[in-house]
Design a protein around this motif. Structure first.
Motif, PDB file in Angstrom:
ATOM      1  N   ALA A   1      -9.974  24.275  24.075  1.00 23.82           N
ATOM      2  CA  ALA A   1      -9.330  25.624  23.010  1.00 23.82           C
ATOM      3  C   ALA A   1      -9.931  26.932  23.472  1.00 23.82           C
ATOM      4  CB  ALA A   1     -10.949  25.860  21.463  1.00 23.82           C
ATOM      5  N   ASP A   2     -10.930  26.795  24.276  1.00 24.27           N
ATOM      6  CA  ASP A   2     -10.773  28.456  25.637  1.00 24.27           C
ATOM      7  C   ASP A   2      -9.591  28.954  26.656  1.00 24.27           C
ATOM      8  OD1 ASP A   2     -13.343  28.895  24.420  1.00 24.27           O
ATOM      9  OD2 ASP A   2     -13.939  26.393  25.750  1.00 24.27           O
ATOM     10  N   ASN A   3      -9.118  29.989  26.270  1.00 29.57           N
ATOM     11  CA  ASN A   3      -7.856  30.395  26.973  1.00 29.57           C
ATOM     12  C   ASN A   3      -7.951  31.099  27.972  1.00 29.57           C
ATOM     13  OD1 ASN A   3      -5.338  30.333  27.754  1.00 29.57           O
ATOM     14  ND2 ASN A   3      -4.873  31.978  26.692  1.00 29.57           N
ATOM     15  N   ASP A   4      -9.642  30.925  28.802  1.00 28.41           N
ATOM     16  CA  ASP A   4      -9.557  31.643  30.058  1.00 28.41           C
ATOM     17  C   ASP A   4     -10.084  31.036  31.265  1.00 28.41           C
ATOM     18  OD1 ASP A   4     -12.197  29.724  30.152  1.00 28.41           O
ATOM     19  OD2 ASP A   4     -13.224  30.728  28.150  1.00 28.41           O
ATOM     20  N   ASN A   5      -9.605  31.883  32.338  1.00 31.44           N
ATOM     21  CA  ASN A   5      -9.595  30.822  34.004  1.00 31.44           C
ATOM     22  C   ASN A   5     -10.860  30.149  33.768  1.00 31.44           C
ATOM     23  OD1 ASN A   5      -7.648  32.493  34.740  1.00 31.44           O
ATOM     24  ND2 ASN A   5      -8.123  34.177  34.990  1.00 31.44           N
ATOM     25  N   THR A   6     -12.663  30.127  33.846  1.00 24.85           N
ATOM     26  CA  THR A   6     -13.235  29.776  33.847  1.00 24.85           C
ATOM     27  C   THR A   6     -12.892  27.774  32.371  1.00 24.85           C
ATOM     28  OG1 THR A   6     -14.873  31.476  33.799  1.00 24.85           O
ATOM     29  CG2 THR A   6     -15.887  29.278  33.454  1.00 24.85           C
ATOM     30  N   SER A   7     -12.405  27.770  32.153  1.00 24.72           N
ATOM     31  CA  SER A   7     -12.162  26.285  31.366  1.00 24.72           C
ATOM     32  C   SER A   7     -12.091  25.485  32.809  1.00 24.72           C
ATOM     33  CB  SER A   7     -11.642  26.340  30.002  1.00 24.72           C
ATOM     34  OG  SER A   7     -13.229  27.437  29.420  1.00 24.72           O
ATOM     35  N   LYS A   8     -10.324  26.383  32.839  1.00 29.22           N
ATOM     36  CA  LYS A   8      -9.795  26.243  33.500  1.00 29.22           C
ATOM     37  C   LYS A   8      -9.739  25.661  35.054  1.00 29.22           C
ATOM     38  CE  LYS A   8      -4.999  26.964  33.260  1.00 29.22           C
ATOM     39  NZ  LYS A   8      -3.727  27.852  33.504  1.00 29.22           N
ATOM     40  N   ILE A   9     -10.684  26.080  35.727  1.00 28.97           N
ATOM     41  CA  ILE A   9     -11.350  25.621  36.857  1.00 28.97           C
ATOM     42  C   ILE A   9     -12.111  24.998  36.694  1.00 28.97           C
ATOM     43  CG2 ILE A   9     -12.510  26.898  38.107  1.00 28.97           C
ATOM     44  CD1 ILE A   9     -10.719  29.884  38.429  1.00 28.97           C
ATOM     45  N   ASN A  10     -12.859  25.037  35.568  1.00 30.64           N
ATOM     46  CA  ASN A  10     -14.264  24.184  35.701  1.00 30.64           C
ATOM     47  C   ASN A  10     -13.081  22.504  35.418  1.00 30.64           C
ATOM     48  OD1 ASN A  10     -15.861  25.746  36.317  1.00 30.64           O
ATOM     49  ND2 ASN A  10     -16.063  25.701  33.386  1.00 30.64           N
ATOM     50  N   ALA A  11     -12.502  22.458  34.645  1.00 32.09           N
ATOM     51  CA  ALA A  11     -11.695  21.107  34.428  1.00 32.09           C
ATOM     52  C   ALA A  11     -11.002  20.540  36.047  1.00 32.09           C
ATOM     53  CB  ALA A  11     -10.707  21.278  33.514  1.00 32.09           C
ATOM     54  N   LEU A  12     -10.110  21.713  36.286  1.00 31.58           N
ATOM     55  CA  LEU A  12      -9.545  21.451  37.932  1.00 31.58           C
ATOM     56  C   LEU A  12     -10.530  20.874  39.121  1.00 31.58           C
ATOM     57  CD1 LEU A  12      -7.293  24.255  38.381  1.00 31.58           C
ATOM     58  CD2 LEU A  12      -6.743  20.775  37.288  1.00 31.58           C
ATOM     59  N   ARG A  13     -11.823  21.099  39.128  1.00 30.59           N
ATOM     60  CA  ARG A  13     -13.180  21.107  39.583  1.00 30.59           C
ATOM     61  C   ARG A  13     -13.941  19.757  39.291  1.00 30.59           C
ATOM     62  NH1 ARG A  13     -16.494  26.823  39.901  1.00 30.59           N
ATOM     63  NH2 ARG A  13     -15.525  27.337  41.525  1.00 30.59           N
ATOM     64  N   ALA A  14     -13.724  19.706  37.894  1.00 26.95           N
ATOM     65  CA  ALA A  14     -13.442  18.279  37.580  1.00 26.95           C
ATOM     66  C   ALA A  14     -12.715  16.829  38.054  1.00 26.95           C
ATOM     67  CB  ALA A  14     -14.349  17.583  36.050  1.00 26.95           C
ATOM     68  N   GLY A  15     -11.684  17.251  38.447  1.00 27.26           N
ATOM     69  CA  GLY A  15     -10.393  16.282  38.779  1.00 27.26           C
ATOM     70  C   GLY A  15      -9.520  16.206  37.538  1.00 27.26           C
ATOM     71  N   ALA A  16      -9.275  17.353  37.154  1.00 29.19           N
ATOM     72  CA  ALA A  16      -8.233  16.892  35.966  1.00 29.19           C
ATOM     73  C   ALA A  16      -6.982  17.359  36.268  1.00 29.19           C
ATOM     74  CB  ALA A  16      -8.623  17.649  34.367  1.00 29.19           C
ATOM     75  N   ASP A  17      -5.930  16.391  35.954  1.00 26.61           N
ATOM     76  CA  ASP A  17      -4.361  17.379  36.954  1.00 26.61           C
ATOM     77  C   ASP A  17      -4.180  18.207  35.972  1.00 26.61           C
ATOM     78  OD1 ASP A  17      -3.487  14.649  38.508  1.00 26.61           O
ATOM     79  OD2 ASP A  17      -4.944  13.932  37.109  1.00 26.61           O
ATOM     80  N   GLU A  18      -4.725  18.876  35.087  1.00 27.46           N
ATOM     81  CA  GLU A  18      -4.481  19.648  34.372  1.00 27.46           C
ATOM     82  C   GLU A  18      -4.887  20.244  32.802  1.00 27.46           C
ATOM     83  OE1 GLU A  18      -3.023  22.421  34.063  1.00 27.46           O
ATOM     84  OE2 GLU A  18      -1.265  22.251  34.854  1.00 27.46           O
ATOM     85  N   CYS A  19      -4.649  21.672  32.481  1.00 26.50           N
ATOM     86  CA  CYS A  19      -5.939  21.672  31.483  1.00 26.50           C
ATOM     87  C   CYS A  19      -4.769  22.916  30.844  1.00 26.50           C
ATOM     88  CB  CYS A  19      -6.872  22.552  32.444  1.00 26.50           C
ATOM     89  SG  CYS A  19      -8.647  23.839  31.098  1.00 26.50           S
ATOM     90  N   MET A  20      -4.963  22.754  29.106  1.00 24.13           N
ATOM     91  CA  MET A  20      -3.872  22.693  28.188  1.00 24.13           C
ATOM     92  C   MET A  20      -4.455  23.669  27.566  1.00 24.13           C
ATOM     93  SD  MET A  20      -0.717  20.382  29.345  1.00 24.13           S
ATOM     94  CE  MET A  20       0.635  21.808  28.438  1.00 24.13           C
ATOM     95  N   SER A  21      -4.023  24.767  26.967  1.00 26.69           N
ATOM     96  CA  SER A  21      -5.139  25.496  25.896  1.00 26.69           C
ATOM     97  C   SER A  21      -4.419  25.683  24.617  1.00 26.69           C
ATOM     98  CB  SER A  21      -5.322  26.941  25.878  1.00 26.69           C
ATOM     99  OG  SER A  21      -5.831  27.390  27.288  1.00 26.69           O
ATOM    100  N   LYS A  22      -4.987  25.192  23.787  1.00 29.15           N
ATOM    101  CA  LYS A  22      -4.678  25.371  21.693  1.00 29.15           C
ATOM    102  C   LYS A  22      -3.818  26.052  21.685  1.00 29.15           C
ATOM    103  CE  LYS A  22      -8.211  21.795  21.161  1.00 29.15           C
ATOM    104  NZ  LYS A  22      -8.946  21.236  20.161  1.00 29.15           N
TER     105      LYS A  22
END
Length: 460
Positions: free
Chosen positions: A84-105
């Motif tokens: 639900a967060d549309n910020d770079n921090t959430s995206k970077i944390n997701a990518l660091r965790a191994g996610a292939d993509e992070c998409m915002s609602k």
């Protein structure tokens, strides 16, 4: 079904909305209401992709993603984290965790489905390479790859050299690889003797709008750059371009104004995947060629085909999907040899083999298992798809005679094909019986007049 997708969200309404969108695109949908359920489902059901909500009461999406990536049983499943967060921090944390993509609602349906298609294509190709590598190891032809990871080359292509240099500078010391700034013309003139970039970072708009997309299509069509990763930089609020880029073959996307950390994380992921895929391809190409390739036709031989068929059956048993086994035989081939000689017979075999291979998918296995007999195995294939493929093969052989060099005329050729279907009901140990069923169906096709397709009774 196009693939099996696990939706993880503690809110039932969110799961239902996503399920409707995915089922409309013919995906099979599984559901989990929390992190612990998601991990258990991923291990048991082995979905092809996971859509994972970031905020859940028992375990957040970042923690779930980390656990999935740490487990060898689930590490290769692509994960899209939805936040639900549309910020770079959430995206970077997701990518660091191994996610292939992070998409915002709220999710853009066009972009979501394009990203799903892209990740499933990449997973299918990776799994096929792994399957072939596993077959090679069982046969004793593959060596353990070296643990040394070579330095990669990243090429930046932007609308102006200044922008490309800014991207390079932004990376700073986050990458210990070679980063170069090149022009579109340089990328298109690369040859195999040069240092081909492992990753291209390309702006969607170069000198002209969408010129970067056209450049990517060109790179994907050329053997020198076909296997390089391509990260497209898309303008803000251009969701249609994001979907187009993914469907044209982009490995990943970044939106203009991205954080350097995000760029570094995405490029590192693409480098890792590229190196792994290159090693697997090299194993298949070099480790198996002499031992399992038929020297006349260039197809696999029986020595490779049988254990590979067993692995496809094993995979089908786990995934719950069906697969097709075809036995193909050139009609009246002995008469061709007797009339024209074995040299002409060899030319006919080569031409038939080429047409068969050219009219099937890259994931389908084609082998020569006898003098004029071929085997085709089509994983993840339904009955109707198998029927269409087999009939197509009959037509492409029968419609055009084999042209002989030196004005020696041509030879009319046809195929008879027997087909059997495998799936959950077929034990891995019974692939020989499945092959026998296809062989019996072939015999019926021959008896009924040749140049036709016959299915075994269990398949039809």
């Amino acid at each position: 079904m196009a693939g099996r997708i696990l939706i993880v969200d503690d809110v039932a309404t969110n799961r239902i909305v996503l399920k409707v969108k995915l089922m409309a695109a013919c995906y099979e949908v599984l559901q989990a209401s929390g992190g612990a359920d998601a991990i258990a489902s991923a291990r048991i059901d082995q979905p092809d992709l996971i859509l994972l909500d970031q905020m859940m009461p028992d375990m957040d999406g970042i923690a779930v993603c980390k656990k999935l990536k740490e487990d060898p049983e689930t590490a290769r499943i692509p994960v899209i984290i939805i936040t639900a967060d549309n910020d770079n921090t959430s995206k970077i944390n997701a990518l660091r965790a191994g996610a292939d993509e992070c998409m915002s609602k709220p999710l853009d349906e066009l972009c979501l489905l394009a990203r799903v298609r892209s990740l499933l294509r990449a997973r299918d190709m990776s799994e096929e390479l792994r399957l072939r590598d596993s077959t090679a190891r069982e046969l004793g032809f593959a060596e353990t790859p070296a643990s040394f990871t070579p330095s990669a080359t990243i090429a930046m292509i932007a609308a102006t050299p200044v922008t490309a240099m800014a991207w390079k500078t932004a990376l700073g010391n986050t990458l210990h690889d070679k980063v170069v700034v090149i022009k579109k013309e340089q990328a298109l003139s690369l040859t195999k003797t040069q240092n081909i970039p492992d990753v291209f970072v390309i702006a969607c708009n170069l000198a002209k709008p969408d010129e970067g997309l056209r450049l990517m299509s060109e790179l994907r069509s050329r053997p020198e750059t076909r296997y390089s990763a391509v990260v497209m930089v898309i303008p803000k609020d251009a969701n249609n371009k994001s979907a187009t880029a993914l469907d044209l073959g982009a490995s990943d996307l970044m939106i203009e104004g991205f954080e350097p950390q995000e760029m570094a994380l995405r490029i590192k992921t693409q480098i890792r995947r590229k190196i792994q895929a290159d090693r697997l391809r090299e194993t298949v190409r070099d480790g198996l060629r002499m031992a399992v390739i038929d020297p006349l036709t260039g197809l696999y031989n029986r020595r490779y085909a049988m254990p590979h068929l067993a692995r496809i059956a094993d995979h089908a048993k786990t995934s719950g999907r069906t697969y097709a086994v075809m036995v193909l035989d050139i009609d009246r081939f002995k008469a061709i040899n007797d009339t024209h000689g074995h040299t002409i017979g060899d030319i006919v075999l080569q031409e038939v083999a080429t047409r068969i291979k050219d009219n099937l998918r890259s994931v389908d296995m084609v082998a020569r298992i006898g003098g004029e007999e071929f085997l085709v195995v089509m994983p993840d294939t339904h009955l109707d798809e198998a029927r269409m493929a087999a009939e197509r093969l009959c037509h492409v052989i029968d419609d055009r005679p084999v042209i002989l060099a030196g004005d020696k005329g041509n030879i009319a050729v046809s195929l008879s094909i027997g087909v059997a279907m495998g799936g959950l009901h077929v034990d891995v140990r019974d692939v020989g019986q499945l092959l026998e069923s296809a062989d019996k169906a072939l015999y019926c096709a021959k008896s009924d007049g040749r140049n036709q397709v016959t299915f075994s009774r269990t398949a039809a």
